[in-house]
Design an enzyme around this catalytic site. Structure first.
Site, PDB file in Angstrom:
ATOM      1  N   ASP A 155       0.823  -1.201   0.000  1.00  0.00           N
ATOM      2  CA  ASP A 155       0.000   0.000   0.000  1.00  0.00           C
ATOM      3  C   ASP A 155       0.864   1.261   0.000  1.00  0.00           C
ATOM      4  O   ASP A 155       2.101   1.197  -0.058  1.00  0.00           O
ATOM      5  CB  ASP A 155      -0.944  -0.022   1.202  1.00  0.00           C
ATOM      6  CG  ASP A 155      -2.331   0.515   0.885  1.00  0.00           C
ATOM      7  OD1 ASP A 155      -2.457   1.359  -0.011  1.00  0.00           O
ATOM      8  OD2 ASP A 155      -3.302   0.080   1.547  1.00  0.00           O
ATOM      9  N   ASP A 210      -9.612   3.596  -3.695  1.00  0.00           N
ATOM     10  CA  ASP A 210     -10.333   2.418  -3.218  1.00  0.00           C
ATOM     11  C   ASP A 210     -11.739   2.350  -3.786  1.00  0.00           C
ATOM     12  O   ASP A 210     -12.434   3.368  -3.920  1.00  0.00           O
ATOM     13  CB  ASP A 210     -10.440   2.434  -1.698  1.00  0.00           C
ATOM     14  CG  ASP A 210      -9.100   2.175  -1.024  1.00  0.00           C
ATOM     15  OD1 ASP A 210      -8.120   1.901  -1.731  1.00  0.00           O
ATOM     16  OD2 ASP A 210      -9.047   2.258   0.221  1.00  0.00           O
TER      17      ASP A 210
END
Length: 662
Positions: A155, A210
């Site tokens: 991430d 996201d």
């Protein structure tokens, strides 16, 4: 001649095919898009080792493993808050994963599956519950390898502003140094255009922020990922984030579209739903092996958009055996027939084509037209080939049921009780062979009045010819509010095979009674609503996508007890029944969560098809502005929150103190 062949052979042997750079990833680890599971979208940090073990077991017992899913991945919050002080290594969370990550990997491997793990290219992970891997790349990579990790999601949170390429390349090199084959997923959110540099750094890269379980976010991400088809291929994939299928906040039609579109875009297929809770029909979507085969095709081409107009999309994906996968997607809010041709899809000329409907699992014969009549948000996906045995299959026939709008600006599928509408049933023969004695019919719910306006009958229906019938339909005055289904059908004879039929249907929404007196708009029943991020909220701001979590309506510091909170792009329709005379509201960008100071929107008020008020551009800096408009004679009020021109992030817009005079 022999000497010439010998010389050519020597020349060929001397040609050296350039090897990939020594530091590049091994593309053979992901020759097709990875398939598996990730827990984040359904559980977030609420995870434990038993839940992950359950996912692995369900992969086996429910046929997901047989369908091609193999990675069982743990996301954030799996580790202890600190590293081991003696070794500097990450260690498992003592409560959530008491047996440790090696034991979990062994459990997953014992079922013939692969194990994935998560960390961030920063000092902490995104949930800030565990250390990130920044400046610890080698020790973390080796730890993962020692545990038997097969997949790493890396991430982008808490990265201290250091260059993305530098951070992601360091972890690539660290993974390579371990000697263990680990698929490397770059979760950089598309901020630094990883599609331009990711091929030699990772196996897949996120192209967007996201996803969440809303239709609007699914479409937003589709539109960002679809144009990047040229960057994808075997060993390097565009990643528009996980699948939301089964999480329960979209319709089955929307989940089918989500799955079909991700598949034709050659996206990784990582299930983001709790498989212990998923419905049977959603399992069937995820296990559709023919659509999975399109995604996993070894040619490795991402489907390309060859047509997109008025919310009608056409995707084409070449397949290794010469077939073409074709997806037809209806983004719009009304029924639509979407078409393309075999030639436009890149297939050679042929008398006939075999068109396989991958949702129905049935073959049809076509003269070259590839089309489908689709509901709002629906997607048809086909596998098409020029064939010699096309005549063996049933004729391809498009049958549609369209409801004509009676109120300007309002879909015809919204109709008040007691008021008539006109429905058309149309069937078009797309096959090379003629049909005989073709006609269409319509059936409405019991007690609805149905009058035939016109009806065509074709003794012979040739290729590309149509028959249509038109009907006036009136729902009774006392019908219950809600959606009712009207059904149409084609009946025809396929020579040598007897009668056949093709159904079509459309939902018709009957709204409840209109308001009366002086009322707040937030106290009136919604006829339809859609919002760009979660639902339209009553007397609260738009918070998260789940809904019900907004705050007090606040525009540049001014608070309101009553009103509507939405997020661009949003549209709310209220049925008035001609009872109301005016609407008024203060509008502006809500203060909620706009820490990045990006919000901007345009607010519009429509009385049926007439715009009666427009705010112009409003930004997070602006005070509320008052809008007012006449509703005299209008059957419907339509409130719109549009994008301010800079994208929809943080565009939370309020119709504060929204009031109707009726």
């Amino acid at each position: 001649m022999r000497s010439l062949l010998t010389a050519l052979a020597l020349v060929a042997a001397s040609v050296v095919v350039p090897a990939p750079p020594a530091s590049a990833v091994d593309p053979t680890l992901a020759l097709t898009p990875p398939m598996g599971f990730n827990n984040w979208n359904t559980t977030g940090c609420d995870i434990n080792e038993q839940m992950i073990r359950d996912m692995a077991d369900i992969f086996v017992t429910k046929g997901l493993k047989d369908a091609g899913y193999q990675y069982v991945n743990v996301d954030d919050c799996w580790a202890d808050a600190t590293r081991d002080p003696a070794t500097g290594r990450l260690r498992h969370h003592p409560v959530r994963f008491p047996s440790g990550m090696k034991a979990l990997a062994d459990y997953i491997h014992a079922r013939g599956l692969k194990f994935g793990i998560y960390t961030s290219a920063g000092v902490q992970t995104c949930a800030k519950t565990m250390p990130g891997a920044l400046d610890h790349e080698e020790i973390d990579a080796q730890t993962f390898a020692d545990w038997g990790v097969d997949y790493l999601k890396y991430d982008n949170c808490n990265n201290e502003g250091r260059p993305a390429l530098e951070r992601y390349t360091k972890m690539r090199d660290a993974l390579r140094k371990t000697g263990r084959p680990i698929v490397y997923s770059i979760c950089e959110w598309g901020q630094n255009k990883p599609w331009e540099w990711g091929k030699d750094v990772g196996h897949l890269w996120r192209t967007t922020g996201d996803i969440n379980d809303t239709w609007s976010k699914t479409v937003e991400i589709l539109k960002l990922n679809a144009p990047l088809d040229a960057y994808a291929g075997p060993g390097h994939w565009n990643d528009p984030d996980m699948l939301e299928v089964g999480n329960g906040r979209q319709t089955t039609v929307e989940y089918q579209s989500h799955f079909a579109l991700w598949s034709i875009m050659a996206a990784p297929l990582l299930i983001g739903a709790d498989l212990r809770k998923i419905s049977a029909e959603h399992f069937d979507i995820l296990r559709n092996e023919e659509i999975i085969a399109v995604n996993q095709d070894r040619l490795g081409v991402q489907g390309k958009v060859i047509g997109q107009k008025d919310g009608h999309w056409v995707f084409v994906k070449p397949l290794a055996n010469g077939d073409r996968a074709v997806a037809l997607f209806n983004e719009s809010e009304v029924n639509a027939t979407i078409s393309t041709s075999a030639r436009a899809a890149g297939l050679p000329a042929s008398v006939g084509y075999t068109v396989r409907d991958l949702w129905q699992g049935r073959n049809f014969q076509s003269a070259g037209q590839i089309s489908a009549s689709l509901p709002p948000h629906g997607t048809a996906i086909f596998r098409v080939k020029a064939s010699q045995d096309w005549y063996r299959h049933e004729p391809a026939i498009d049958t549609s049921l369209d409801v004509e709008a009676t109120v300007p600006g309002i879909p015809g599928t919204i109709t008040p009780a007691g008021e008539p509408f006109v429905a058309s049933v149309t069937a078009t023969n797309q096959a090379p062979v003629p049909l005989l004695n073709a006609s269409t019919s319509l059936v409405a719910p019991a007690d609805w009045k149905v009058e035939k306006l016109s009806s065509e009958r074709a003794a012979v229906l040739l290729t590309s010819q149509s028959v249509q019938s038109r009907w006036r339909v009136t729902p009774p005055a006392g019908v219950l509010a809600g959606t009712h289904v009207v059904r149409g059908s084609l009946g025809a004879t396929w020579v040598g095979h007897g009668r056949l039929s093709r159904p079509a249907e459309s939902g018709v929404l009957v709204p409840g009674a209109g308001p009366s007196g002086e009322v707040w708009a937030s106290d009136v029943g919604f006829t339809t609503e859609r919002s760009g991020y979660g639902p339209v909220e009553r007397d609260r701001s738009n918070g998260g996508y789940v809904g019900g979590d907004g705050k007090t309506l606040t525009i540049n510091g001014r608070t309101y007890a009553k009103g509507l909170g939405a997020h661009a792009q949003a549209e709310l329709i209220l049925y008035l029944g001609g009872r109301c005379t005016s609407f008024s509201s203060d509008v502006g960008i809500d203060d909620e969560r706009d820490v990045n100071q990006l919000g901007s929107a345009v607010f519009e008020v429509w009385a049926d098809g007439t715009k009666v008020a427009d705010s112009g551009l409003r930004t997070w800096r602006d005070d509320a502005v008052s809008l007012a408009g006449s509703l005299k004679g209008a059957k419907f009020l339509r409130l719109v929150v549009g994008d301010g021109g800079d994208g929809v992030r943080f565009d939370r817009g309020d119709f504060a103190a929204a009031r109707l005079t009726c």
